[in-house]
Design a protein around this motif. Structure first.
Motif, short mmCIF file in Angstrom:
data_model
loop_
_atom_site.label_atom_id
_atom_site.label_comp_id
_atom_site.label_asym_id
_atom_site.label_seq_id
_atom_site.Cartn_x
_atom_site.Cartn_y
_atom_site.Cartn_z
N THR A 152 0.84 -1.21 0.00
CA THR A 152 0.00 0.00 0.00
C THR A 152 0.88 1.25 0.00
N PRO A 197 1.63 4.82 1.89
CA PRO A 197 1.53 5.10 3.33
C PRO A 197 0.31 5.96 3.63
N ASN A 207 4.49 -1.14 8.31
CA ASN A 207 5.43 -0.02 8.40
C ASN A 207 4.73 1.11 9.13
N SER A 223 5.09 5.02 11.10
CA SER A 223 5.81 6.22 11.54
C SER A 223 4.79 7.18 12.13
N GLY A 250 7.59 10.85 8.70
CA GLY A 250 8.57 10.58 9.75
C GLY A 250 9.35 9.31 9.42
P1 ADP Z 1 10.72 -1.61 1.60
O1 ADP Z 1 10.50 -2.53 0.46
O2 ADP Z 1 12.15 -1.27 1.82
O3 ADP Z 1 10.09 -2.07 2.86
P2 ADP Z 1 8.94 0.44 0.44
O4 ADP Z 1 9.34 1.82 0.06
O5 ADP Z 1 8.52 -0.48 -0.65
O6 ADP Z 1 10.11 -0.16 1.28
O7 ADP Z 1 7.77 0.60 1.48
C1 ADP Z 1 7.19 -0.46 2.11
C2 ADP Z 1 5.94 0.01 2.83
O8 ADP Z 1 6.25 1.03 3.77
C3 ADP Z 1 4.89 0.59 1.92
O9 ADP Z 1 3.64 0.06 2.29
C4 ADP Z 1 4.94 2.06 2.21
O10 ADP Z 1 3.67 2.64 2.06
C5 ADP Z 1 5.36 2.10 3.65
N1 ADP Z 1 6.05 3.31 4.05
C6 ADP Z 1 7.05 3.96 3.40
N2 ADP Z 1 7.44 5.03 4.10
C7 ADP Z 1 6.69 5.07 5.23
C8 ADP Z 1 6.64 5.95 6.35
N3 ADP Z 1 7.45 7.00 6.50
N4 ADP Z 1 5.73 5.67 7.33
C9 ADP Z 1 4.93 4.62 7.23
N5 ADP Z 1 4.92 3.76 6.20
C10 ADP Z 1 5.80 3.98 5.20
#
Ligand code: ADP
Ligand code: MG
Ligand code: ZN
Length: 489
Positions: free
Chosen positions: A168, A170, A209, A211, A221
């Protein structure tokens, strides 16, 4: 943390949540080889040179896995990319014999969709960033064996099983919203027959995830990622916990470290697992042994043609097509079985609102009382429709209908047979009702005088008397009309 402190924290900080869901596809065989994709077999019985990563073995893409991934993509309104690329994600772990996982990275199968959820009765879209295909890793066996004290085992039956990862944006703002999204997504994947979405068997897995940021801030954040979430309930609990922890850390003047956390459900807390890796740590590069995955319009169209209608679309259609209030449409589309039952009853009776009322009150209550699934309801949709037709035709009163329904439920008999057997037919015959009215008036000179002196509020009493004489079966409209006439005479 006290609930007051939590509310203060939430007044100042806004939680931001993004979910990554891994879902095993319901294929017969694995993603790149002919081994069975089957849960519960003896360890290492479904393996071959390809999924064991033996030198020289080459992967061949499972077409059906792509079709299932396309079903998920279309069901979540994503745009399917005509060309997507498999890549190697390199890392070392004992459950990964090749030393890399075949996944999709820069060019995923599908992007930019959404899942509709209801938040406090309001429809909201949760944005899907991407859906990509990848293979699963094996499983480490740490407990349950005679040798478990000394060593761990590796079961590679799961290595190479097809997965999709649904990521998804964020855009989720509370643990409850995250839970609602997961419920909606699970229902879609189940009804689209993409996966059996069984969390206990690991066919659905979720990382959260989280923040927080000051309300009004535009930048996100620093986030942490929580793993090991084995139920939707635990996803919700873990996010609650992590939001509170981050707010408390910031309020104490600390900063959030980007890291991967493990949820410990027994203790209700998270523990740090490792500092969060970056994409560059994986040295992604295009998989040299697989050509680009090309999906043409004909393939997309054939998949789209076999997708079922999902809850959100059905809800809108029930309002438009049957003129139901939003509330009714929401209740009736919570499960596909109830929705199908409603449509059959609405069509069979020609009275959708009555069908909706009977289902939402009598039927769902009776199922709950008996703790039965709808598939075992003794009153089928056609039977309910026939009963509603009896009410609408004036054959039985709405009041008697409740008794008819009870009787249908316990005896399994058709409404018409019950009405006949019990003699519950509503009497609309004017002569019979007029005779009862005359008898009541003759027997109640005092009450008649009172009514004629202007106290017409006693009408209900007269109706009751006539009904009593007629065993409750007289058509109340006819009773009222004839009484009025007789009293005014
Ligand atoms: P990774 O594959 O390294 O985990 P992604 O950029 O694909 O990183 O993100 C994974 C998930 O984290 C996605 O669902 C995204 O929406 C969510 N996400 C990215 N940044 C944030 C944030 N600052 N706070 C909360 N969720 C986040
Ligand atoms: Mg991640
Ligand atoms: Zn294999």
């Amino acid at each position: 943390m006290s609930s007051a402190a939590r509310e203060d924290g939430l007044a100042k900080y806004e939680p931001v949540i993004g979910l990554e869901v891994h879902c095993q596809l319901l294929t017969k065989t694995k993603l790149f080889c002919g081994c069975l994709n089957r849960f519960g077999d003896a360890p290492n019985s479904n393996v071959c040179p390809v999924c064991l990563g033996l030198p020289g073995a080459l992967p061949v893409l499972n077409r059906h896995a792509v079709t299932l991934a396309l079903r998920a993509a279309l069901a979540t309104q994503c745009a399917v990319q005509p060309r997507s690329i498999f890549a190697r994600k390199n890392y070392f772990y004992p459950d990964l014999p090749k030393g890399y996982q075949i996944s999709q990275y820069e060019r995923p199968l599908a992007t930019d969709g959404f899942v509709e959820i209801l938040v406090g009765g309001e429809a909201r879209h949760v944005g899907i960033h991407r859906i990509h295909m990848e293979e699963d890793a094996g499983k480490l066996l740490h407990e349950g064996f005679a040798w478990s004290g000394e060593k761990s085992g590796v079961d590679l039956n799961r290595a190479g099983v097809p997965l999709i990862e649904i990521v998804t944006h964020p855009t989720l703002r509370s643990p409850e919203e995250a839970h609602a999204y997961l419920d909606a997504l699970r229902s879609i994947l189940l009804h689209a027959e993409v996966s059996d979405v069984n969390m206990e068997e690991g066919s659905l897995r979720c990382d959260a995830n989280v923040s927080v940021r000051l309300r009004g801030a535009t930048l996100l954040g620093t986030r942490t990622e929580i793993k090991n979430l084995n139920s939707f309930r635990n996803v919700e609990r873990a996010i609650h916990h992590e939001i509170a922890r981050q707010i408390a850390t910031l309020e104490a003047g600390g900063r959030i470290v980007q890291e991967t956390l493990l949820w410990n459900a027994e203790r209700g807390e998270t523990v740090s697992m490792r500092s969060k890796e970056d994409a560059q740590d994986y040295r992604y590069f295009p998989e040299p042994d697989l050509p680009p995955l090309v999906v043409d319009d004909a393939w997309i169209a054939s998949v789209r043609a076999t997708l079922p209608e999902f809850a959100a679309a059905k809800r809108r259609r029930f309002v438009a097509e049957y003129g139901l209030p939003d509330y009714d449409a929401g209740v009736l589309t919570e499960s596909r079985e109830v929705a199908d039952y409603f449509e059959a009853a609405a069509k069979g009776s020609g009275n959708p609102k009555a069908a909706s009322n009977w289902i939402m009150t009598e039927l769902l209550r009776a199922l709950k009382d008996d703790a039965r699934p709808l598939s075992e309801a003794p009153v089928r949709a056609e039977g309910l429709a026939a009963m509603i037709r009896l009410i609408d035709a004036g054959t039985i009163s709405g009041k008697i209908a409740k008794d008819v329904f009870e009787e249908m439920w316990t005896s399994g008999e058709a409404a018409e047979a019950i009405v006949k057997r019990k003699g519950w037919t509503q009497v609309s015959d004017e002569a019979a009702i007029a005779a009862a009215v005359a008898a009541v008036i003759a027997a109640s000179p005092e009450q008649v005088a009172t009514w004629r002196s202007g106290k017409t509020s006693t009408m209900g009493w007269f109706v009751g008397q006539v009904m009593k004489r007629m065993g409750g079966k007289a058509n109340p409209k006819v009773v009222n009309a004839l009484l009025q006439k007789a009293l005014e005479a």
